[in-house]
Design an enzyme around this catalytic site. Structure first.
Site, PDB file in Angstrom:
ATOM      1  N   HIS A 122      24.681  15.201 -45.930  1.00  0.00           N
ATOM      2  CA  HIS A 122      24.258  13.543 -45.769  1.00  0.00           C
ATOM      3  C   HIS A 122      23.418  13.432 -46.921  1.00  0.00           C
ATOM      4  O   HIS A 122      22.208  12.912 -47.212  1.00  0.00           O
ATOM      5  CB  HIS A 122      23.416  13.015 -44.746  1.00  0.00           C
ATOM      6  CG  HIS A 122      23.553  11.167 -44.473  1.00  0.00           C
ATOM      7  ND1 HIS A 122      24.204  10.703 -45.331  1.00  0.00           N
ATOM      8  CD2 HIS A 122      22.976  11.417 -43.367  1.00  0.00           C
ATOM      9  CE1 HIS A 122      23.821   9.510 -44.382  1.00  0.00           C
ATOM     10  NE2 HIS A 122      23.393   9.938 -43.620  1.00  0.00           N
ATOM     11  N   ASP A 135      18.083  16.300 -35.610  1.00  0.00           N
ATOM     12  CA  ASP A 135      18.958  15.196 -35.842  1.00  0.00           C
ATOM     13  C   ASP A 135      19.279  15.457 -34.339  1.00  0.00           C
ATOM     14  O   ASP A 135      19.111  16.417 -33.318  1.00  0.00           O
ATOM     15  CB  ASP A 135      19.964  15.366 -37.255  1.00  0.00           C
ATOM     16  CG  ASP A 135      21.077  14.748 -37.762  1.00  0.00           C
ATOM     17  OD1 ASP A 135      20.815  13.615 -37.307  1.00  0.00           O
ATOM     18  OD2 ASP A 135      21.990  15.192 -38.355  1.00  0.00           O
TER      19      ASP A 135
HETATM   20  N1  NVA Z   1      24.795  14.421 -38.259  1.00  0.00           N
HETATM   21  C1  NVA Z   1      24.589  13.283 -37.769  1.00  0.00           C
HETATM   22  C2  NVA Z   1      24.013  12.090 -38.768  1.00  0.00           C
HETATM   23  C3  NVA Z   1      23.823  10.768 -38.021  1.00  0.00           C
HETATM   24  C4  NVA Z   1      23.235  10.242 -39.941  1.00  0.00           C
HETATM   25  C5  NVA Z   1      26.035  13.434 -37.999  1.00  0.00           C
HETATM   26  O1  NVA Z   1      26.275  13.170 -38.347  1.00  0.00           O
HETATM   27  O2  NVA Z   1      26.434  12.043 -37.079  1.00  0.00           O
HETATM   28  N1   CP Z   2      20.710   7.806 -40.832  1.00  0.00           N
HETATM   29  C1   CP Z   2      22.361   6.934 -40.845  1.00  0.00           C
HETATM   30  O1   CP Z   2      22.956   7.489 -42.057  1.00  0.00           O
HETATM   31  O2   CP Z   2      22.379   6.030 -39.959  1.00  0.00           O
HETATM   32  P1   CP Z   2      24.016   5.094 -39.950  1.00  0.00           P
HETATM   33  O3   CP Z   2      24.755   6.162 -39.409  1.00  0.00           O
HETATM   34  O4   CP Z   2      23.568   4.259 -39.394  1.00  0.00           O
HETATM   35  O5   CP Z   2      24.141   4.879 -41.465  1.00  0.00           O
END
Ligand code: NVA
Ligand code: CP
Length: 307
Positions: A133, A221
Site C-alpha cells: 500500500h 493496522d
Molecule cells: N491492511 C488493510 C489496509 C486498509 C487500508 C487492508 O488491506 O484491508
Molecule cells: N487507508 C486507506 O487506504 O483507506 P481507504 O481504504 O478508505 O482508501
C-alpha cells in the site's frame, strides 16, 4: 507501450532523494492549497480509478486531488465495467491507457497491477494490493516529517499483521533509512524475501512492547484485511495480544507518534485511548493522502517541480 512510462507500484519505484523531495513537495502543495493558490497543472487530464475493493480515503483523495489540479477522475468498479465480466487485464490496460492519462488500481493480487502496468501506455499507481500500500506510506512519511522532521535513523514499531502495510513499511525502512521493528504472532509474519531485502533495517519480534521500546513512531493496522473477512474470528484470537494500548505506547519514547492507515477498530488493534489520544496523528495522516498523492501525480504526469 513506452519504456519511459513511470509507474508507482511499490515505494521502491522512487529513488531515495526523489522520495524525500516528493514529501517536501507534498508539504508545499498542502500550503499552497490552504492559501487558496490556483495551481492546475493537470487541466484536460483524466485519472481512471479502478476499485476492486472498498475505499473511502484513497478514492476521495485521488478524486479531490485531480479536481484541485484542474483534471478529472473516473471511478470504475468491476460491478459495472467489463473487468468484472472477465475481460483480460492486459486488454483493459491497452484500452484504458489510450483514453486516460493515468490509472490507479486497488485490487487483490499484486501481480494484477504489474500485468496492467506492463501493458499500459500511461503511469499506473498502486492504490493497494494484498501485498503493498505505497500511497499510504507517502502520507505517513509526510506526516512524520511535518511533526518530527526527517525519519532517517529513527526507530519505528509496526505491531500486528505482516500484511500490505507492514510490507510497505519494510520498503520505507529501506528507502528512508530507518529501523523497523515488527511484532507479529506466529504464522502472520511478513514476506521472508522482503525481510531479507530490508538489509538489516527490519527486525522481527513477538512482543509488542519490545518492538515499541524507545520507538519514535508506533504503527498498527487491522487484524483482518479486505478479503480476509471470513478469517476475522480466528485472527481476533491470534492477534488478541497485539493491541497498541497505553502500555505499548509507554515503552516508546515519550514524544513518540502513533499512526494507523484507517479504518480502525477501537478495542481490537488499537485502544480508543491511544487512537484518540495526544500522540495520535491519524487525522493528519489521512488528510496527507490528498497532498502526497497530488505530489505523486505531479511527478508522474508533469515531472519534478523546478528546484
Ligand atoms: N491492511 C488493510 C489496509 C486498509 C487500508 C487492508 O488491506 O484491508
Ligand atoms: N487507508 C486507506 O487506504 O483507506 P481507504 O481504504 O478508505 O482508501
Amino acid at each position: 507501450m513506452s519504456s519511459a512510462t513511470r509507474h508507482f507500484l511499490t515505494l521502491l519505484d522512487l529513488g531515495a532523494d526523489e522520495a524525500r523531495a516528493l514529501l517536501h513537495r507534498a508539504i508545499e502543495l498542502k500550503r499552497l492549497h490552504a492559501e487558496g493558490v490556483d495551481y492546475r497543472p493537470l487541466q484536460q487530464r483524466t485519472l481512471a480509478m479502478v476499485f476492486e475493493k472498498s475505499s473511502t480515503r484513497t478514492r476521495v483523495s485521488f478524486e479531490a486531488g485531480m479536481v484541485q489540479f484542474g483534471g478529472h477522475a473516473l471511478f470504475l468498479s468491476p460491478r459495472d465495467t467489463q473487468l468484472g465480466r472477465g475481460e483480460p487485464i492486459e486488454d483493459s490496460a491497452r484500452v484504458l491507457s489510450r483514453m486516460v492519462d493515468a490509472v490507479m488500481i486497488r485490487t487483490f493480487d499484486h501481480d494484477k497491477v504489474e500485468r496492467f502496468a506492463a501493458h499500459s501506455r500511461v503511469p499506473v499507481i498502486n492504490g493497494l494490493t494484498d501485498r503493498f500500500h505505497p500511497c499510504q506510506l507517502l502520507a505517513d512519511m509526510q506526516t512524520y516529517v511535518e511533526h518530527r522532521g526527517d525519519i532517517q535513523g529513527r526507530r519505528v514499531a509496526f505491531v500486528g499483521d505482516g500484511n500490505n502495510m507492514c510490507h510497505s513499511y519494510m520498503n520505507a525502512a529501506r528507502l528512508f533509512d530507518f529501523e523497523l521493528r515488527v511484532a507479529c504472532p506466529e504464522g502472520f509474519e511478513p514476506d521472508a524475501d522482503l525481510l531479507a531485502a530490508a538489509d538489516g533495517r527490519c527486525k522481527l519480534l513477538r512482543e509488542p512492547a519490545e518492538a515499541a521500546q524507545d520507538a519514535d513512531l508506533v504503527v498498527t493496522d487491522v487484524w483482518a484485511s479486505m478479503g480476509q473477512e471470513s478469517e476475522q474470528e480466528d485472527r481476533a484470537a491470534a492477534f488478541a495480544r497485539y493491541r497498541v494500548d497505553a502500555e505499548v505506547m509507554a515503552a516508546a519514547k515519550p514524544d513518540a507518534l502513533f499512526m494507523h492507515c484507517l479504518p480502525a477498530h477501537r478495542g481490537e488493534e488499537v485502544s480508543a485511548e491511544v487512537i484518540d489520544g495526544p500522540q495520535s496523528v491519524v487525522w493528519d495522516e489521512a488528510e496527507n493522502r490528498l497532498h502526497a498523492q497530488k505530489a505523486l501525480l505531479e511527478l508522474l504526469l508533469v515531472g519534478p517541480p523546478p528546484a
